[in-house]
Scaffold this motif. Structure first.
Motif, PDB file in Angstrom:
ATOM      1  N   THR A 251       0.829  -1.206   0.000  1.00 35.59           N
ATOM      2  CA  THR A 251       0.000   0.000   0.000  1.00 35.59           C
ATOM      3  C   THR A 251       0.861   1.252   0.000  1.00 35.59           C
ATOM      4  O   THR A 251       0.586   2.221  -0.727  1.00 35.59           O
TER       5      THR A 251
ATOM      6  N   SER B  90      -9.911 -10.598   6.848  1.00 39.72           N
ATOM      7  CA  SER B  90      -9.308  -9.487   6.102  1.00 39.72           C
ATOM      8  C   SER B  90     -10.352  -8.610   5.425  1.00 39.72           C
ATOM      9  O   SER B  90     -10.135  -7.408   5.253  1.00 39.72           O
TER      10      SER B  90
ATOM     11  N   ASP C 135     -10.272  -4.826   6.294  1.00 39.41           N
ATOM     12  CA  ASP C 135      -9.877  -3.887   5.248  1.00 39.41           C
ATOM     13  C   ASP C 135     -10.906  -2.774   5.102  1.00 39.41           C
ATOM     14  O   ASP C 135     -10.551  -1.598   4.926  1.00 39.41           O
TER      15      ASP C 135
ATOM     16  N   ARG D 162     -10.096   1.229   5.684  1.00 42.65           N
ATOM     17  CA  ARG D 162     -10.385   2.189   4.610  1.00 42.65           C
ATOM     18  C   ARG D 162     -11.266   3.330   5.134  1.00 42.65           C
ATOM     19  O   ARG D 162     -11.029   4.502   4.834  1.00 42.65           O
TER      20      ARG D 162
ATOM     21  N   SER E 162      -5.930  -3.462  -1.264  1.00 40.75           N
ATOM     22  CA  SER E 162      -6.174  -3.911   0.101  1.00 40.75           C
ATOM     23  C   SER E 162      -4.905  -3.799   0.927  1.00 40.75           C
ATOM     24  O   SER E 162      -3.793  -3.914   0.408  1.00 40.75           O
ATOM     25  N   ILE E 163      -5.075  -3.554   2.243  1.00 37.09           N
ATOM     26  CA  ILE E 163      -3.920  -3.537   3.132  1.00 37.09           C
ATOM     27  C   ILE E 163      -3.588  -4.947   3.611  1.00 37.09           C
ATOM     28  O   ILE E 163      -2.627  -5.131   4.357  1.00 37.09           O
ATOM     29  N   PHE E 164      -4.369  -5.935   3.207  1.00 39.38           N
ATOM     30  CA  PHE E 164      -4.068  -7.341   3.474  1.00 39.38           C
ATOM     31  C   PHE E 164      -3.609  -7.973   2.168  1.00 39.38           C
ATOM     32  O   PHE E 164      -4.224  -7.761   1.121  1.00 39.38           O
TER      33      PHE E 164
END
Length: 514
Positions: free
Chosen positions: A48, A449, A453, A457, A471-473
């Motif tokens: 990210t 997740s 997520d 956000r 996504s941060i996952f």
């Protein structure tokens, strides 16, 4: 014992003690979940950051500003160190004394961003573009009304700046003889109606860079009045009076002493006399608006966020360097755009080697990367502790199984089962627990997740007004393989000791066991 029995017996044993098997597996699931979540967030956050910072030219931007350097003092290197001592100690003391001599005898001098140094910056390897940033105060005269104003340089090809032009047109080139006015500056000088903004386009605007003694100020009550309200018209009238009064004092019915006293009040004696005045005319081509609240969050603008006037980039640099004082002192800063993110550090090192200061988002990202690595390292340690606790539970389960199945073990040894086959039964039993727990923990982390997520956000958008993309996952294949192999490996190690205990069971004693 056939190979199929090596799978059938562990499965039968696990099914026989369902509750104990489930509780033991849950410990492995928890450890696998924490491990998978920490690795996934670590990978996702890195992706990210790289994704968000690579938007536009933000990550490849290096801001350069003047620095300070101490001239080399050659005599400092000739410092003598007395006494009988080891060579390495003598060298350490000599360096310290030499450094003190340089700092004490040599005053620091400024490394300015003058024309020559700007040219050198543009030729640094991997620098794609060098943008000098000009900002300062001028006196702008439209018609016969002088007004103090701030001026800056603007990139004519910048699409974000072109969107801000609401009347007229943006710059067509970086060296045209034109100027853009801000809406607020136009309002301040009396261009109130929309028709006034349209009519001012095409008219000449005179800009003057004056010496310090040319700035008007009041030491009388008018100064307090001009700062304390009174309406826009009164404010404008007082500013015009401040600019025009010095040249009109002789027309009043005043004595020579009174005129002299008023000149001192309107224009105090300067601390430095700089008679140079740079004057030039430019054509107004448009009016631009201020940044909106959303645009102000984009902190990497190529020019000041709030400025009364904007000149084309090269035109602004040429005008600034016509001032002898500015040519000597140099610009306040410049911006370098590097061809690739991996070369930013090399460019920063080259800039600092010239004695200049620098700032880039890569330095910030490095500091932030250390922070979240420490956080995710802690999460991984928690996962390790959870797996350790799960392994102790597995070892306890296997030992209990050995005690409960002594007679069964004795029968298998009596019918010819080898020691390694008995060990394999218990090791496979532990591996099955690890495999099941690892897969379930990985699936649990993947399912969590999605809401996680969405929550992150919404928090980022609410607090920072930033729309994250992606996504941060992240769940690349290596994370799944690492989690499953790690849990299986831990459970195999945990089952190894109970397996050896099973292999050492005496079949005669086991058959006698009730």
């Amino acid at each position: 014992m056939h190979w199929i029995d090596l799978l059938r017996l562990p499965l039968a044993s696990l099914g026989h003690q369902k509750l104990r098997t489930c509780l033991t597996t849950m410990g492995v699931v928890f450890g696998a979940f924490v491990l998978a979540a920490s690795l996934s967030i670590d990978e996702g956050v890195q992706r990210t950051i790289e994704r968000e910072s690579s938007k536009g030219d933000v990550a490849r931007k290096v801001t350069v500003y003047p620095g300070w350097r101490s001239p080399e003092n050659e005599k400092a290197d000739e410092v003598k160190v007395d006494g009988r001592m080891a060579a390495d100690r003598r060298e350490r003391i000599r360096k310290v004394l030499a450094d003190r001599a340089r700092r004490g005898d040599s005053p620091r001098w400024q490394v300015a961003l003058g024309p020559d140094r700007l040219e050198t910056l543009s030729k640094i390897p991997h620098v794609r573009q060098m943008i000098p940033i000009v900002g300062g105060a001028v006196v702008a005269t439209l018609g016969n009304r002088p007004e103090g104003a701030s001026v800056s340089s603007g990139a004519g090809e910048d699409p974000e700046f072109r969107k801000r032009v609401v009347v007229g047109r943006p710059f067509e080139s970086d060296d045209e003889r034109s100027v853009l006015l801000s809406e607020m500056f136009a309002y301040r000088i009396g261009l109130i109606d929309d028709e006034d903004l349209v009519q001012v386009v095409g008219k000449p605007l005179r800009l003057e860079i004056r010496g310090r003694e040319d700035g008007p100020s009041f030491d009388v009550s008018l100064a307090d009045r001009s700062n304390a309200g009174g309406g826009r018209d009164e404010q404008s009238a007082l500013r015009q009076l401040a600019w025009q009064l010095p040249g009109s004092l002789e027309s009043f019915s005043l004595t020579g002493e009174e005129i002299s006293a008023l000149k001192k009040a309107v224009r105090p004696e300067p601390t430095r006399i700089d008679p140079s005045v740079v004057v030039d005319d430019f054509r107004v081509v448009g009016i631009f608006r201020d940044l909106t609240d959303e645009e102000q969050k984009e902190a990497w603008s190529q020019f000041p966020a709030h400025s009364d006037l904007v000149l084309p980039r090269r035109t602004a640099v040429e005008l600034a360097f016509r001032d002898p004082g500015r040519r000597e002192q140099g610009l306040d800063h410049a911006v370098l755009f590097v061809d690739d993110l991996k070369n930013v550090k090399q460019v920063v090192d080259a800039v600092e080697a010239m004695g200049l200061g620098s700032r880039s988002i890569v330095e910030f990202l490095d500091r932030e990367r250390l922070t979240y690595l420490l956080v995710f390292g802690g999460m991984t340690c928690v996962a390790g502790v959870a797996l350790l606790v799960a392994s102790l539970g597995i070892a306890n389960t296997m030992l209990m199984s050995v005690l409960e199945r002594r007679r069964e073990i004795g029968v298998m040894k009596a019918v010819g089962a080898a020691n390694w086959q008995l060990q394999a039964v218990f090791v496979i039993e532990g591996a099955l627990i690890g495999l099941t727990g690892g897969v379930l923990g990985l699936l649990l982390a993947w399912s969590i997740s999605f809401p996680g997520d969405a929550w992150v956000r919404s928090m980022v958008h609410q607090d920072m007004k930033i729309h994250l993309t992606g996504s941060i996952f992240a769940f690349p294949g290596w994370i799944g393989a690492t989690v499953v192999l790690c849990t299986v490996g831990v459970t195999i190690v945990a089952a190894f000791y109970p397996a050896r205990r099973a292999a050492k069971v005496d079949p005669v004693a086991a058959l006698r066991h009730d």
